[in-house]
Write a protein that holds these residues in place. Structure first.
Motif, short mmCIF file in Angstrom:
data_model
loop_
_atom_site.label_atom_id
_atom_site.label_comp_id
_atom_site.label_asym_id
_atom_site.label_seq_id
_atom_site.Cartn_x
_atom_site.Cartn_y
_atom_site.Cartn_z
N ILE A 100 -7.76 9.74 8.25
CA ILE A 100 -7.59 10.04 6.83
C ILE A 100 -6.10 9.94 6.54
CG2 ILE A 100 -7.88 11.76 5.02
CD1 ILE A 100 -10.22 12.87 6.69
N ILE A 101 -5.74 9.02 5.67
CA ILE A 101 -4.34 8.77 5.31
C ILE A 101 -4.07 9.48 4.00
CG2 ILE A 101 -2.62 7.01 4.77
CD1 ILE A 101 -4.48 5.05 6.35
N LYS A 102 -3.04 10.33 3.98
CA LYS A 102 -2.71 11.10 2.78
C LYS A 102 -1.23 10.90 2.45
CE LYS A 102 -6.30 14.51 3.37
NZ LYS A 102 -6.65 15.93 3.26
N PRO A 103 -0.93 9.99 1.52
CA PRO A 103 0.47 9.80 1.12
C PRO A 103 0.94 10.93 0.22
CG PRO A 103 -0.94 8.24 -0.03
CD PRO A 103 -1.82 9.02 0.89
N SER A 104 2.17 11.37 0.40
CA SER A 104 2.75 12.41 -0.44
C SER A 104 3.55 11.77 -1.57
CB SER A 104 3.64 13.33 0.39
OG SER A 104 4.80 12.64 0.80
N ASP A 105 4.04 12.61 -2.47
CA ASP A 105 4.87 12.12 -3.57
C ASP A 105 6.21 11.58 -3.07
OD1 ASP A 105 2.90 12.96 -5.27
OD2 ASP A 105 3.85 14.88 -5.74
N LYS A 106 6.65 12.04 -1.93
CA LYS A 106 7.95 11.63 -1.40
C LYS A 106 7.88 10.36 -0.55
CE LYS A 106 9.87 15.30 -3.08
NZ LYS A 106 10.72 15.25 -4.22
N SER A 107 6.68 9.92 -0.20
CA SER A 107 6.55 8.68 0.57
C SER A 107 6.66 7.49 -0.37
CB SER A 107 5.23 8.65 1.33
OG SER A 107 4.15 8.59 0.44
N ASN A 108 6.97 6.34 0.18
CA ASN A 108 7.07 5.14 -0.66
C ASN A 108 5.95 4.16 -0.32
OD1 ASN A 108 7.96 3.98 1.74
ND2 ASN A 108 10.10 4.10 1.16
N TYR A 109 5.86 3.12 -1.11
CA TYR A 109 4.79 2.14 -0.96
C TYR A 109 4.86 1.44 0.39
CZ TYR A 109 1.75 -1.79 -2.08
OH TYR A 109 0.76 -2.72 -2.06
N ASN B 87 5.68 2.70 3.21
CA ASN B 87 5.05 3.54 4.23
C ASN B 87 3.54 3.37 4.23
OD1 ASN B 87 7.42 6.14 3.47
ND2 ASN B 87 7.52 4.64 5.10
N LEU B 88 2.94 3.27 3.05
CA LEU B 88 1.49 3.09 2.97
C LEU B 88 1.09 1.73 3.54
CD1 LEU B 88 -1.21 4.25 2.02
CD2 LEU B 88 -0.81 3.16 -0.17
N VAL B 89 1.86 0.71 3.24
CA VAL B 89 1.57 -0.63 3.78
C VAL B 89 1.75 -0.62 5.30
CG1 VAL B 89 2.34 -3.04 3.80
CG2 VAL B 89 2.12 -1.83 1.64
N ASP B 90 2.78 0.07 5.77
CA ASP B 90 3.01 0.14 7.22
C ASP B 90 1.88 0.84 7.95
OD1 ASP B 90 5.37 -1.23 6.97
OD2 ASP B 90 6.66 0.55 7.06
N ILE B 91 1.35 1.92 7.38
CA ILE B 91 0.27 2.63 8.07
C ILE B 91 -1.02 1.81 7.99
CG2 ILE B 91 -0.56 4.08 6.17
CD1 ILE B 91 -0.08 5.23 9.77
N LEU B 92 -1.22 1.05 6.92
CA LEU B 92 -2.38 0.15 6.86
C LEU B 92 -2.24 -0.97 7.88
CD1 LEU B 92 -3.08 -0.08 3.03
CD2 LEU B 92 -4.37 1.18 4.75
N ASP B 93 -1.02 -1.43 8.11
CA ASP B 93 -0.78 -2.42 9.16
C ASP B 93 -1.10 -1.83 10.54
OD1 ASP B 93 -0.03 -4.37 7.38
OD2 ASP B 93 2.13 -4.03 7.63
N GLU B 94 -0.74 -0.58 10.74
CA GLU B 94 -1.05 0.08 12.01
C GLU B 94 -2.57 0.21 12.21
OE1 GLU B 94 1.04 0.70 14.37
OE2 GLU B 94 2.86 0.34 13.22
N MET B 95 -3.30 0.43 11.13
CA MET B 95 -4.77 0.49 11.22
C MET B 95 -5.33 -0.86 11.67
SD MET B 95 -5.58 3.55 10.40
CE MET B 95 -4.02 4.19 10.91
N LYS B 96 -4.75 -1.93 11.17
CA LYS B 96 -5.18 -3.28 11.54
C LYS B 96 -4.79 -3.59 12.98
CE LYS B 96 -6.75 -7.35 10.24
NZ LYS B 96 -8.13 -7.56 9.91
N ALA C 253 -9.56 6.12 5.58
CA ALA C 253 -9.63 6.34 4.14
C ALA C 253 -8.28 6.80 3.63
CB ALA C 253 -10.70 7.39 3.83
N ILE C 254 -7.98 6.43 2.39
CA ILE C 254 -6.77 6.90 1.72
C ILE C 254 -7.21 7.96 0.73
CG2 ILE C 254 -4.80 6.25 0.30
CD1 ILE C 254 -5.17 3.38 1.38
N VAL C 255 -6.69 9.18 0.90
CA VAL C 255 -7.15 10.34 0.14
C VAL C 255 -5.93 11.03 -0.46
CG1 VAL C 255 -8.46 12.50 0.33
CG2 VAL C 255 -9.03 10.58 1.80
N ASP C 256 -6.14 11.76 -1.56
CA ASP C 256 -5.07 12.54 -2.16
C ASP C 256 -4.69 13.70 -1.24
OD1 ASP C 256 -4.96 10.96 -4.45
OD2 ASP C 256 -6.48 12.17 -5.48
#
Length: 180
Positions: free
Chosen positions: A134-143, A145-154, A162-165
């Motif tokens: 379960i991936i939960k990006p915070s307000d302080k993370s940037n885009y 970081n989200l792309v990097d963690i999705l790359d790590e999933m791949k 899943a990407i969740v609030d």
């Protein structure tokens, strides 16, 4: 028509008599034609870079209104919190009652990638089922970081994620570890 003309010869009065130099004239028109032919050739023979995109399974808009939740065992759920300054915090289970202590990691092969691979093996051995992240990006993370963690999933071949609030207890957890 473009041409190169270098004047020569002597129209000066007096002095030595010199032979008159012929002016050289270079016609640049064939050079321009050749340039356009080369540009056309290279444009047609090179392949353009194709954009790389990742396939994501998104829910239907009709399904978004339904508040359905899947019950998943905490023992096979890894929560990844994206904080500030390219930092990640992860734990197994749910916030407040995690099975492993929250750990701060970096991105890369010796950071979260190694952790995901190791924990996926442990969970597969213990439960016989695949790990869910379960991936939960915070307000302080940037885009990025989200792309990097999705790359790590791949890269780690994680099939279920899943990407969740993010929730308030998880934000407090990030603040506690100074990555919010």
């Amino acid at each position: 028509m473009a041409e190169l003309d270098s004047g020569g010869g002597g129209n000066h009065k007096g002095g030595k008599v010199r032979s008159k130099k012929q002016s050289t004239r270079v016609d640049m028109t064939p050079m321009v034609d050749l340039m356009f032919l080369l540009i056309t050739f290279f444009m047609l023979t090179t392949t353009l870079a194709k954009p790389q995109a990742m396939d994501l399974a998104m829910p239907d808009k009709d399904d978004l209104n339904k508040e359905e939740q899947l019950d998943v065992a905490d023992t096979r759920t890894m929560t990844v919190l994206l904080g500030s300054a390219n930092r990640i915090e992860w734990f197994i289970g749910i916030a407040g009652n995690s099975l492993t202590p929250p750990t701060v990691e970096n991105f890369g092969k010796n950071g979260i990638r190694k952790t995901i691979i190791d924990k996926a093996k442990d969970i597969k051995a213990a439960t016989g089922k695949d790990m869910i992240i379960i991936i939960k990006p915070s307000d302080k993370s940037n885009y990025k970081n989200l792309v990097d963690i999705l790359d790590e999933m791949k890269i780690t071949n994680t099939k279920q994620y899943a990407i969740v609030d993010i929730s308030n207890p998880e934000i407090d957890l990030l603040k506690r570890d100074s990555i919010y």
